[in-house]
Design an enzyme around this catalytic site. Structure first.
Site, short mmCIF file in Angstrom:
data_model
loop_
_atom_site.label_atom_id
_atom_site.label_comp_id
_atom_site.label_asym_id
_atom_site.label_seq_id
_atom_site.Cartn_x
_atom_site.Cartn_y
_atom_site.Cartn_z
N GLU A 78 0.93 -0.92 -0.18
CA GLU A 78 0.01 -0.03 0.22
C GLU A 78 0.73 1.26 -0.24
O GLU A 78 0.11 2.27 -0.62
CB GLU A 78 -1.24 0.01 1.23
CG GLU A 78 -2.34 -1.27 0.79
CD GLU A 78 -3.20 -0.86 1.56
OE1 GLU A 78 -3.12 0.49 2.39
OE2 GLU A 78 -4.49 -1.07 1.91
N HIS B 228 10.28 -26.41 1.57
CA HIS B 228 9.61 -26.95 1.09
C HIS B 228 8.05 -26.99 1.04
O HIS B 228 7.83 -27.45 -0.24
CB HIS B 228 8.59 -28.16 1.57
CG HIS B 228 9.96 -28.58 3.20
ND1 HIS B 228 10.75 -29.77 2.77
CD2 HIS B 228 10.77 -27.71 3.72
CE1 HIS B 228 11.64 -29.44 4.10
NE2 HIS B 228 11.14 -28.89 4.97
N LYS C 285 -14.14 -0.16 -3.26
CA LYS C 285 -14.97 0.61 -2.68
C LYS C 285 -15.88 1.43 -3.25
O LYS C 285 -17.18 1.62 -2.99
CB LYS C 285 -14.11 1.24 -1.44
CG LYS C 285 -12.77 0.50 -0.60
CD LYS C 285 -12.97 1.50 0.34
CE LYS C 285 -11.42 1.13 1.43
NZ LYS C 285 -10.95 1.85 2.17
O1 PA5 Z 1 -3.38 1.41 5.56
C1 PA5 Z 1 -4.49 1.88 5.57
O2 PA5 Z 1 -5.02 2.69 5.89
C2 PA5 Z 1 -5.60 0.67 4.87
O3 PA5 Z 1 -5.15 -0.23 5.03
C3 PA5 Z 1 -6.66 1.21 6.25
O4 PA5 Z 1 -6.07 0.41 7.72
C4 PA5 Z 1 -7.97 0.13 5.57
O5 PA5 Z 1 -8.55 0.37 4.54
C5 PA5 Z 1 -9.16 -0.47 7.01
O6 PA5 Z 1 -9.54 1.44 7.26
P1 PA5 Z 1 -10.03 2.41 8.16
O7 PA5 Z 1 -9.62 2.25 9.37
O8 PA5 Z 1 -10.33 3.33 8.33
O9 PA5 Z 1 -11.49 1.56 8.41
#
Ligand code: PA5
Length: 491
Positions: A306, A350, A458
């Site tokens: 990410e 493995h 989303k």
């Molecule tokens: O790193 C991030 O920002 C994302 O992975 C969020 O943690 C994830 O989308 C969950 O979001 P939220 O905490 O707003 O529910």
């Protein structure tokens, strides 16, 4: 500093794995200027509270938190853990992976199975991290709602997975635990915005013992926030929060050194950046040789993917107040980012190790070696080869063998050495990876603290669910480009 984590990068170098695959002194010399700049930039950002918060770098100061707050969270954790049979955590992505990693690293294996291992504390479960109905339905059938505590975590307070499962769990609690069911819920969310915040504040106002909440710090993104949103979980499983924060401080000090040579995370970033850019190592495998760190590898995969997998370069805009604002530069499409893969030694020796040694030479392998385990198990004495050998020694030997095999096959690899896995060393490891990722983001010239790519699925869901307020441009795009399927191409 006792029990410091070490970074062994011998096998990343050309002297070990050959010129075509290892990083050379000439490569290092070429990148020295950018590395120094990245080091200086992160140090400057760290000292600039306004920009830090604005761009999402606030996690870097999580190692130092107000003592009173930390104590209150520790006490709340004890209260919950000793009163309830189980605690159900709901959250996804950064609101889940760090907690799971901590649980597996710092609690004994089979924690939920044996009360002696839990020292009388509640069992801990995680849900809301996908939309599969089976696991949550199974738990709710088995749990007694009067003996269950729920912690819902969502920074935005809007995430579909968490929201949907929380509504299911809340309804179950309401039906089974009586009118004061809200006293069995804590929400961890943004201090002001989001529907979860609005909802818990309204319910809390009706009964101050209900729907208690902890506020997340502004400027800390989900995947960098274990030392913020994960503290209550750590307290519930009985971990000393001060030790966890001390470990992060140990690592922060090293990462803030003006000298790159003293910054293990900076060196990790530079070597992996060079392996990626100059030697085509587009895949990064993280292979801990300890079962307890398997979920830490999963956490790291989210962090790397990410943070560094980005389409646009970053544009820095200086504001009038002197603070920085980071924007995507639409004129510079870069499509960068190494692909992370979690693995574990020795199980995956493995499995994917065959590909690591003989498959495409397009990866780096980071191993985590633990020097001391809390338990010792030896093979009974007999005639055999393994007679009297300890399992931990065999594990170390397997890790050494893995390095040898990779070096012989000219595969760049490195090892992070943990003296042992404790709250203090584990948080060093966490901060090591967070700093390394931020550093690599600087070298790539992208924003390592946002995640615009996760928005598209989303938006599609929100559009189909008819969520009010979807921007017109997004709605138009979905209408104009529907997901097309042809029957003849499904066999
Ligand atoms: O790193 C991030 O920002 C994302 O992975 C969020 O943690 C994830 O989308 C969950 O979001 P939220 O905490 O707003 O529910």
């Amino acid at each position: 500093m006792s029990a410091a984590l070490r970074f062994d990068f011998n096998n990343m170098l050309d002297s070990r794995v050959g010129r075509g695959h290892g990083v050379s002194s000439a490569d290092l010399a070429k990148v020295a200027g950018s590395a120094e700049k990245a080091q200086a930039r992160l140090r400057r950002l760290w000292a600039d509270a306004g920009t830090r918060r604005r761009v999402g770098f606030e996690w870097a100061v999580l190692a130092c938190q107000e003592e009173g707050l930390v104590r209150r969270i520790q006490e709340l954790g004890d209260e919950i853990a000793l009163k309830y049979e189980q605690v159900l955590f709901l959250g996804i992505g950064g609101s889940y992976l760090g907690l799971k990693a901590a649980q597996d690293a710092l609690c004994p294996p089979y924690y939920n199975e044996f009360s002696s291992l839990r020292r009388g504390r509640a069992k801990v479960y995680f849900e809301g991290n996908n939309l599969d109905p089976v696991p949550v339905a199974t738990l709710l059938e088995e749990f007694d709602p009067r003996k269950t505590f729920v912690v819902v975590i969502s920074k935005s307070g809007e995430t579909t997975e968490t929201k949907a499962v929380f509504e299911v769990v809340e309804d179950w609690l309401k039906k089974g635990a009586g009118i004061h069911y809200g006293r069995q819920v804590v929400a961890i969310t943004d201090p002001v915005s989001g529907s979860l915040r609005r909802r818990v504040d309204a319910l809390h106002a009706q009964d101050p013992l209900s729907f208690r909440s902890l506020a997340l710090l502004p400027g800390v993104g989900g995947r960098y926030s274990e030392l913020n949103m994960g503290l209550l979980h750590l307290a519930i499983v009985g971990i000393d929060l001060k030790e966890v924060l001390a470990g992060a401080q140990d690592m922060a000090k090293r990462c803030l050194s003006p000298s790159l040579a003293k910054n293990p995370a900076g060196l990790y970033a530079v070597l992996h950046f060079l392996a990626y850019r100059k030697k085509g190592k587009t895949i990064g495998i993280l292979m801990p040789f300890a079962e307890s760190l398997k979920s830490t590898a999963d956490w790291y995969c989210q962090l790397l993917a990410e943070s560094l997998g980005k389409k646009f370069a970053r544009k820095i805009v200086k504001r009038k107040d002197g603070e920085e604002e980071w924007q995507q530069d639409p004129g510079r499409v870069v499509h960068v980012g190494r692909t992370p893969v979690p693995a574990r030694g020795t199980s995956d020796l493995h499995s994917i190790q065959q590909n690591n040694v003989e498959g495409e030479n397009n990866k780096t392998i980071t191993m985590i070696r633990v020097e001391r385990f809390p338990r010792e198990v030896a093979v009974p004495s007999s005639e055999g080869l393994l007679s009297g050998r300890s399992l931990a020694d065999l594990l170390t030997l397997a890790q050494e063998g893995t390095e040898w095999a990779l070096v012989r096959a000219h595969r760049p690899n490195c090892a992070i050495i943990m003296p042992e896995v404790t709250p203090r060393t584990w948080s060093q490891l966490l901060f090591f990876f967070e700093w390394a990722t931020a550093f690599e983001g600087e070298l790539l010239g992208i924003n390592a603290f946002d995640q615009p790519g996760v928005e598209s699925y989303k938006n599609y869901m929100y559009y189909k669910l008819r969520k009010p307020g979807i921007p017109k441009a997004i709605a138009d795009e979905i209408k104009k480009h529907p997901l097309k399927k042809e029957r003849r191409w499904v066999v």
